[in-house]
Design a protein around this motif. Sequence first.
Motif, short mmCIF file in Angstrom:
data_model
loop_
_atom_site.label_atom_id
_atom_site.label_comp_id
_atom_site.label_asym_id
_atom_site.label_seq_id
_atom_site.Cartn_x
_atom_site.Cartn_y
_atom_site.Cartn_z
N SER A 105 0.85 -1.19 0.00
CA SER A 105 0.00 0.00 0.00
C SER A 105 0.88 1.24 0.00
O SER A 105 1.79 1.36 0.83
CB SER A 105 -0.90 0.00 1.24
N PHE A 106 0.61 2.14 -0.94
CA PHE A 106 1.42 3.36 -1.08
C PHE A 106 0.52 4.58 -0.87
O PHE A 106 -0.60 4.63 -1.37
CB PHE A 106 2.07 3.40 -2.46
N GLN A 107 1.04 5.55 -0.12
CA GLN A 107 0.29 6.77 0.19
C GLN A 107 1.11 8.00 -0.22
O GLN A 107 2.12 8.30 0.43
CB GLN A 107 -0.03 6.87 1.68
N PRO A 108 0.72 8.68 -1.29
CA PRO A 108 1.39 9.96 -1.60
C PRO A 108 1.23 10.91 -0.42
O PRO A 108 0.14 11.03 0.15
CB PRO A 108 0.62 10.46 -2.83
N ALA A 242 -0.58 -14.86 -4.02
CA ALA A 242 -1.50 -13.71 -4.10
C ALA A 242 -0.84 -12.46 -3.53
O ALA A 242 -0.21 -12.50 -2.46
CB ALA A 242 -2.78 -14.02 -3.33
N LEU A 243 -0.97 -11.35 -4.25
CA LEU A 243 -0.44 -10.07 -3.77
C LEU A 243 -1.27 -8.94 -4.38
O LEU A 243 -1.48 -8.89 -5.59
CB LEU A 243 1.04 -9.92 -4.13
N THR A 244 -1.73 -8.06 -3.51
CA THR A 244 -2.58 -6.93 -3.89
C THR A 244 -1.78 -5.64 -3.82
O THR A 244 -1.01 -5.43 -2.87
CB THR A 244 -3.80 -6.84 -2.96
N PHE A 245 -1.98 -4.77 -4.79
CA PHE A 245 -1.39 -3.43 -4.77
C PHE A 245 -2.49 -2.40 -4.51
O PHE A 245 -3.57 -2.47 -5.12
CB PHE A 245 -0.69 -3.12 -6.09
N VAL A 246 -2.20 -1.47 -3.62
CA VAL A 246 -3.18 -0.47 -3.20
C VAL A 246 -2.51 0.89 -3.16
O VAL A 246 -1.31 1.00 -2.86
CB VAL A 246 -3.75 -0.81 -1.80
N MET A 247 -3.27 1.94 -3.46
CA MET A 247 -2.80 3.31 -3.23
C MET A 247 -3.92 4.11 -2.58
O MET A 247 -5.07 4.04 -3.01
CB MET A 247 -2.41 3.99 -4.55
N HIS A 248 -3.58 4.83 -1.51
CA HIS A 248 -4.52 5.73 -0.85
C HIS A 248 -3.95 7.15 -0.96
O HIS A 248 -2.86 7.43 -0.45
CB HIS A 248 -4.70 5.36 0.62
N ASN A 249 -4.67 8.00 -1.63
CA ASN A 249 -4.21 9.37 -1.89
C ASN A 249 -4.99 10.34 -1.00
O ASN A 249 -6.13 10.70 -1.30
CB ASN A 249 -4.43 9.70 -3.37
N PHE A 250 -4.39 10.73 0.13
CA PHE A 250 -5.05 11.63 1.06
C PHE A 250 -4.97 13.07 0.57
O PHE A 250 -4.12 13.43 -0.25
CB PHE A 250 -4.42 11.50 2.46
N MET A 251 -5.85 13.91 1.11
CA MET A 251 -5.97 15.29 0.63
C MET A 251 -5.33 16.29 1.60
O MET A 251 -5.19 16.02 2.79
CB MET A 251 -7.45 15.63 0.44
N ASP A 252 -4.96 17.44 1.06
CA ASP A 252 -4.32 18.49 1.86
C ASP A 252 -5.32 19.07 2.85
O ASP A 252 -6.49 19.34 2.51
CB ASP A 252 -3.80 19.61 0.97
N ALA A 253 -4.86 19.32 4.06
CA ALA A 253 -5.72 19.88 5.09
C ALA A 253 -6.29 21.24 4.68
O ALA A 253 -7.44 21.58 5.01
CB ALA A 253 -4.95 20.01 6.40
#
Length: 331
Positions: A105-108, A242-253
């Motif tokens: 899981s990757f988070q910018p 099995a391997l899952t790729f995920v990205m969660h892109n959070f927003m600026d406050a």
Amino acid sequence: SHGDFDYDYLLRLATDSEGRPRFHTLSFAGHFDSMMLGRRGIKKARSEAELHPYRRRFCEMFERLERETGITHYLAHNMTVTPGNLDQVAEVVASCHDMGFRMFSFQPAAFIGNQSRWKHEYREVTDDAVWAEVERGAGSRLPFRLFQQGDERCNRSAYGAYVGERWVPLLDDRVPADLRVRDLFFSTLGGMDFDAPPAVVAARLARALADEPAAVPAALRWAGRFVRRAGAANLRRHGARALTFVMHNFMDAADVKPAWELLKRGEVSDEPRIRATQERLEACSYHMAHPETGELVPACAQHGVLDPQENLELKELLPMAPASAGPAVTA
């Protein structure tokens, strides 16, 4: 967790005072990236590659736990992506995919929390740029529009398996037959709870398939397509992991605060950036209940609006020693 703990701690977590397993399986996420400070043995990593031994050690502790106690595990790898390590994402995927993680899981990085942390132009790290690096590391296109959770600007997920050194998708969004299998899966098994004793799951499956007999031949045809994509010889030689790729892109406050305040008043912003933020908040698939009011709050509203105020209140309730005084707001 940052994963910076010893096996004895994991054993105490997983077993009771008599050494009996407290769980059948443990799902655990470890956060590793070179932006983190203070890890034992490597206070400040100069590159992501320097953290690979710590990533491997984390997985090996859970493998040991399974050998000694029978407790199985599902491990996720979390990583914050900034301009400083964006070009290392592909190498992390390529070098660590076989360590034992079942999800990456990757988070910018987003402008949330202590402003002294953000020394670069983090908006350079877009969701498309991060996903392209993940694909480069996997050596494969990662179809993420098959199963959409929340807003596409916030979340991407790609489900598949490694066959040897190649990642193969379970479903290909360019293949109409795979799209029909996806829809058939939801119409036949959607909402089913698979976290039950095997006999109960088997009974549920039998009942569902009896109501939708077309699902069985469709599943067999899908299995044939997967074998062809992966290569029958490769599957015989390597099997599938099995391997899952995920990205969660959070927003600026700075965007979330006005967007959330307007939503609370039932108003829609005329400013495109704030309106886009409102759309993403409304589509959020990651709500949490506020501990005092029970109100369901989108994650970015919690982190970008409520956390800073609550952290200021905590500073007064739990004052720190003068020597540690510094910026009060943390993510």
